[in-house]
Design an enzyme around this catalytic site. Structure first.
Site, PDB file in Angstrom:
ATOM      1  N   SER A 191      31.367  38.645  40.956  1.00  0.00           N
ATOM      2  CA  SER A 191      32.637  38.821  39.926  1.00  0.00           C
ATOM      3  C   SER A 191      33.366  39.960  39.711  1.00  0.00           C
ATOM      4  O   SER A 191      32.296  40.885  39.744  1.00  0.00           O
ATOM      5  CB  SER A 191      32.298  37.672  38.876  1.00  0.00           C
ATOM      6  N   SER A 202      32.718  33.711  43.516  1.00  0.00           N
ATOM      7  CA  SER A 202      33.092  34.885  42.670  1.00  0.00           C
ATOM      8  C   SER A 202      34.366  34.439  41.589  1.00  0.00           C
ATOM      9  O   SER A 202      35.122  33.552  41.876  1.00  0.00           O
ATOM     10  CB  SER A 202      33.689  35.786  43.950  1.00  0.00           C
ATOM     11  N   ASP A 247      37.058  36.175  39.929  1.00  0.00           N
ATOM     12  CA  ASP A 247      37.971  37.208  40.001  1.00  0.00           C
ATOM     13  C   ASP A 247      39.071  37.201  39.034  1.00  0.00           C
ATOM     14  O   ASP A 247      39.987  36.112  39.005  1.00  0.00           O
ATOM     15  CB  ASP A 247      38.496  37.496  41.326  1.00  0.00           C
TER      16      ASP A 247
END
Length: 385
Positions: free
Chosen positions: A255, A293, A295
């Site tokens: 992340s 992830s 983001d």
């Protein structure tokens, strides 16, 4: 002299930044992403009033975590709210306070970064700190903004070592001035492209003809893909990248938290647009934007003219905002600053050792000289426009 706080023997002590933190970064390699100049500090604190505080927990064989707190200004954050915008590139994460930012377009607390399983403790710390401030005796709701990345590759994340008092210490230690980078604060245990990541920061300054505004970025980097520096695919040269030979792949999951500050008088709508452009800088570093992830980019404005003060909320006072047609230079600034902040988070990190599930883990920092050699061979400085 900038300091961060490190946990030693169960107590919090001040430490000055190490030489790699002070002197490293992409500019030590003679490279400068983009075309705009930086502010004096090349940090998010180049935006006047922004403060950063960090607590680093790095002790024993496997505690590698911490807290990073960003305060939009030095006044009463709850009463003197700042407009804000939020964008999500991939939402596999736990960003507390997100829906109220989306709904109201404002932030009323410090922005705190930590590890995935410590979001609850961080929220408690933010709430406790806010309620304890003078004049807050009537407050019954606080939107604590807490972001995270998962540092379980180096940290005993299940041990829940971050406590509310660490968060309060980070907030109360926040200052203007230089920001410690690399394996500090919320970046103590993070990993990027298989190398040590961490906290990184950078800024850009627009010329007076374009408004003269500052844009500052701070990142907590912890993701994968193909490491790219100054347009050069460094990851392929080193031989470590996601989908290498489609079998011996570096894990791309992870992340990044991106916090953007500006002194431009932007509405929450244009701050959302500014946050979205931060992902252009993330893309330039080779991010995979993978399924696993998280983001996130949060942007806020410190400009006095757009603050959400009690008087403006009650009187519906007119607000002078920067026009849409003049946003493009700010978009360039945030992309450049994000790219540099991420690379700095790696180049200013240090090799970190830990024990995870009974196994020793060593995550190496990028070798500055190896990177210099790769960049000079692929794109000599004399060949730059």
């Amino acid at each position: 002299m900038s300091v961060f706080l490190a946990l030693q023997g169960g107590s919090v002590a001040a430490h000055d930044m190490n030489s790699r933190d002070r002197d490293g970064g992409i500019r030590a390699l003679g490279r400068a992403p983009g075309v705009l100049p930086t502010g004096p500090l090349n940090a998010i604190t180049d935006v006047t009033g922004v403060r950063v505080g960090q607590v680093t927990l790095n002790h024993g064989e496997n505690i590698r975590t911490g807290v990073t707190a960003i305060l939009p200004h030095g006044g009463d954050l709850f009463r003197d709210k700042v407009p804000a915008g939020l964008k999500v590139a991939n939402g596999y994460g736990k960003l507390a306070g997100a829906t109220q930012i989306i709904e109201l377009g404002e932030i009323e607390s410090p922005i705190v970064l930590t590890n995935t399983l410590s979001v609850g403790a961080a929220m408690e710390g933010v709430v406790r700190w806010t309620l304890a401030q003078p004049g807050h005796e009537d407050i019954r709701s606080v939107n604590a903004v807490v972001g995270e990345t998962n540092d379980g590759g180096l940290n005993d994340i299940r041990g829940l070592h971050v406590r509310p008092e660490h968060v309060i210490a980070a907030i109360e230690s926040a200052t203007t001035g230089p920001v410690a980078e690399g394996a500090v604060g919320a970046g103590t245990g993070t990993i990027v492209f298989g190398f040590k990541g961490g906290i990184g920061t950078s800024s850009r300054q627009l010329p007076q003809s374009l408004g003269g505004f500052n844009v500052g970025v701070l990142v907590q980097s912890n993701y994968g893909g193909l490491l790219t520096i100054d347009g050069v695919p460094v990851g392929t040269e080193i031989g470590r990248y996601y989908l290498k030979d489609a079998v011996e792949a570096e894990k791309p999951d992870g992340s990044i938290m991106i916090v953007v500050a500006t002194d431009a008088p932007l509405s929450d709508r244009n701050l959302e647009r500014l946050a979205e452009r931060a992902f252009a800088g993330l893309a330039r570093t080779g991010a995979a934007y993978s399924n696993g992830s998280g983001d996130y980019a949060i942007a806020f404005s410190t400009h006095e003219g757009v603050r959400r003060t009690a008087a403006r909320r009650e009187e519906q006072a007119a607000v002078q905002e920067w026009p849409n047609d003049r946003m493009s230079p700010l978009f360039v600034a945030v992309a450049e600053a994000t790219e540099e902040a991420i690379i700095n988070s790696m180049l200013k990190a240090t090799t970190t050792r830990s024990v995870v599930n009974g196994r020793e883990v060593v995550i190496e920092a990028l070798d500055m000289e190896q990177v210099r050699t790769i960049l000079d061979r692929a794109r000599p400085l004399s060949a730059r426009p």
